[in-house]
Design an enzyme around this catalytic site. Structure first.
Site, PDB file in Angstrom:
ATOM      1  CE  LYS A   9     -21.117  24.210   2.785  1.00 43.67           C
ATOM      2  NZ  LYS A   9     -20.344  24.046   4.043  1.00 43.67           N
ATOM      3  CE1 TYR A  49     -22.020  28.779   6.262  1.00 49.75           C
ATOM      4  CE2 TYR A  49     -20.576  29.711   4.600  1.00 49.75           C
ATOM      5  CZ  TYR A  49     -21.352  28.667   5.067  1.00 49.75           C
ATOM      6  OH  TYR A  49     -21.450  27.503   4.338  1.00 49.75           O
ATOM      7  CG  PHE A  57     -14.341  27.345  11.340  1.00 53.32           C
ATOM      8  CD1 PHE A  57     -15.489  27.633  10.623  1.00 53.32           C
ATOM      9  CD2 PHE A  57     -14.474  26.764  12.595  1.00 53.32           C
ATOM     10  CE1 PHE A  57     -16.746  27.365  11.136  1.00 53.32           C
ATOM     11  CE2 PHE A  57     -15.728  26.489  13.127  1.00 53.32           C
ATOM     12  CZ  PHE A  57     -16.870  26.798  12.394  1.00 53.32           C
ATOM     13  NE  ARG A  85     -29.192  20.496   9.709  1.00 55.68           N
ATOM     14  CZ  ARG A  85     -28.073  21.202   9.870  1.00 55.68           C
ATOM     15  NH1 ARG A  85     -27.709  22.083   8.940  1.00 55.68           N
ATOM     16  NH2 ARG A  85     -27.308  21.044  10.916  1.00 55.68           N
ATOM     17  CG  ASN A 112     -19.551  20.585   4.778  1.00 53.73           C
ATOM     18  OD1 ASN A 112     -19.646  21.506   3.972  1.00 53.73           O
ATOM     19  ND2 ASN A 112     -20.035  20.648   6.005  1.00 53.73           N
ATOM     20  CG  HIS A 115     -25.481  25.850   3.983  1.00 50.38           C
ATOM     21  ND1 HIS A 115     -25.046  25.990   5.280  1.00 50.38           N
ATOM     22  CD2 HIS A 115     -26.659  26.526   3.892  1.00 50.38           C
ATOM     23  CE1 HIS A 115     -25.917  26.739   5.945  1.00 50.38           C
ATOM     24  NE2 HIS A 115     -26.900  27.077   5.124  1.00 50.38           N
ATOM     25  CD  GLU A 126     -29.262  29.536   5.968  1.00 49.59           C
ATOM     26  OE1 GLU A 126     -29.722  28.513   5.422  1.00 49.59           O
ATOM     27  OE2 GLU A 126     -28.407  29.483   6.882  1.00 49.59           O
TER      28      GLU A 126
HETATM   29  P1  CMP Z   1     -22.301  24.611   6.851  1.00 51.69           P
HETATM   30  O1  CMP Z   1     -23.496  23.735   7.052  1.00 51.69           O
HETATM   31  O2  CMP Z   1     -22.208  25.324   5.563  1.00 51.69           O
HETATM   32  O3  CMP Z   1     -22.287  25.697   8.035  1.00 51.69           O
HETATM   33  C1  CMP Z   1     -21.112  26.187   8.616  1.00 51.69           C
HETATM   34  C2  CMP Z   1     -19.898  25.550   8.028  1.00 51.69           C
HETATM   35  O4  CMP Z   1     -18.721  25.734   8.768  1.00 51.69           O
HETATM   36  C3  CMP Z   1     -20.074  24.058   7.992  1.00 51.69           C
HETATM   37  O5  CMP Z   1     -21.013  23.710   7.046  1.00 51.69           O
HETATM   38  C4  CMP Z   1     -18.656  23.593   7.715  1.00 51.69           C
HETATM   39  O6  CMP Z   1     -18.378  23.495   6.338  1.00 51.69           O
HETATM   40  C5  CMP Z   1     -17.830  24.728   8.309  1.00 51.69           C
HETATM   41  N1  CMP Z   1     -17.035  24.266   9.443  1.00 51.69           N
HETATM   42  C6  CMP Z   1     -17.489  23.743  10.586  1.00 51.69           C
HETATM   43  N2  CMP Z   1     -16.439  23.442  11.389  1.00 51.69           N
HETATM   44  C7  CMP Z   1     -15.309  23.797  10.717  1.00 51.69           C
HETATM   45  C8  CMP Z   1     -13.917  23.733  10.993  1.00 51.69           C
HETATM   46  N3  CMP Z   1     -13.479  23.241  12.151  1.00 51.69           N
HETATM   47  N4  CMP Z   1     -13.063  24.186  10.061  1.00 51.69           N
HETATM   48  C9  CMP Z   1     -13.517  24.709   8.884  1.00 51.69           C
HETATM   49  N5  CMP Z   1     -14.825  24.784   8.567  1.00 51.69           N
HETATM   50  C10 CMP Z   1     -15.703  24.327   9.460  1.00 51.69           C
END
Ligand code: CMP
Length: 143
Positions: A9, A49, A57, A85, A112, A115, A126
């Site tokens: 990311k 997404y 969010f 994962r 984080n 992905h 994807e």
């Molecule tokens: P990802 O695996 O990319 O898939 C969905 C993303 O939503 C997840 O990683 C997080 O980065 C994001 N996400 C999940 N929960 C929250 C939250 N409470 N606030 C902001 N982002 C979130």
């Protein structure tokens, strides 16, 4: 051979973690079948997404993933979806075990680092969203 879609990311790219992250999957033994450094359009972010559209969010998620370059990848190998994962760790970095990518480098859930597809269906979806057939190598054919 099973394939998955992984993406460093914008926070991971900005922190120069592409080498660290790809190195982990290479050392594990998985094969890189495709990769590109790219910017994600608003449309692609919304589509990628889509399942989170109703989440509070969602706007933040789309804004963040379009905020800078990402490194999109396709990796292949036995059970690569589940293994990746595990190597990524829990979505929320504070829950992610040390030794996992998010456990070692992540701080907050919205940023984080990486992905990864969570199922065979999402991997197929994807991969085809981000890559054309011609952008992926076929190790079976080439060997
Ligand atoms: P990802 O695996 O990319 O898939 C969905 C993303 O939503 C997840 O990683 C997080 O980065 C994001 N996400 C999940 N929960 C929250 C939250 N409470 N606030 C902001 N982002 C979130």
């Amino acid at each position: 051979m099973e394939k998955t879609f992984l993406m460093v990311k914008p926070d991971g790219v900005q922190r120069n973690l592409i080498g660290e992250i790809t190195g982990r999957f290479e050392r594990k033994g998985f094969k890189l079948a495709g990769a590109k450094l790219m910017s994600i359009s608003e449309e692609l972010a919304q589509e990628h997404y889509g399942e989170h559209k109703e989440k509070p969010f969602f706007g933040e998620l789309v804004e963040f993933i379009t905020s800078g370059p990402v490194f999109a990848m396709v990796w292949e190998g036995e059970d690569v979806i589940a293994a990746a994962r595990q190597m990524m760790g829990a979505t929320k970095p504070s829950d992610a075990a040390p030794g996992t990518i998010r456990g070692d480098f992540g701080m907050i859930v919205g940023k984080n680092v990486i992905h990864g597809s969570d199922s065979k269906e999402s991997a197929e979806r994807e991969i085809s969203l981000f890559f054309n057939e011609g952008e992926l190598v076929d190790y079976q054919k080439d060997s």
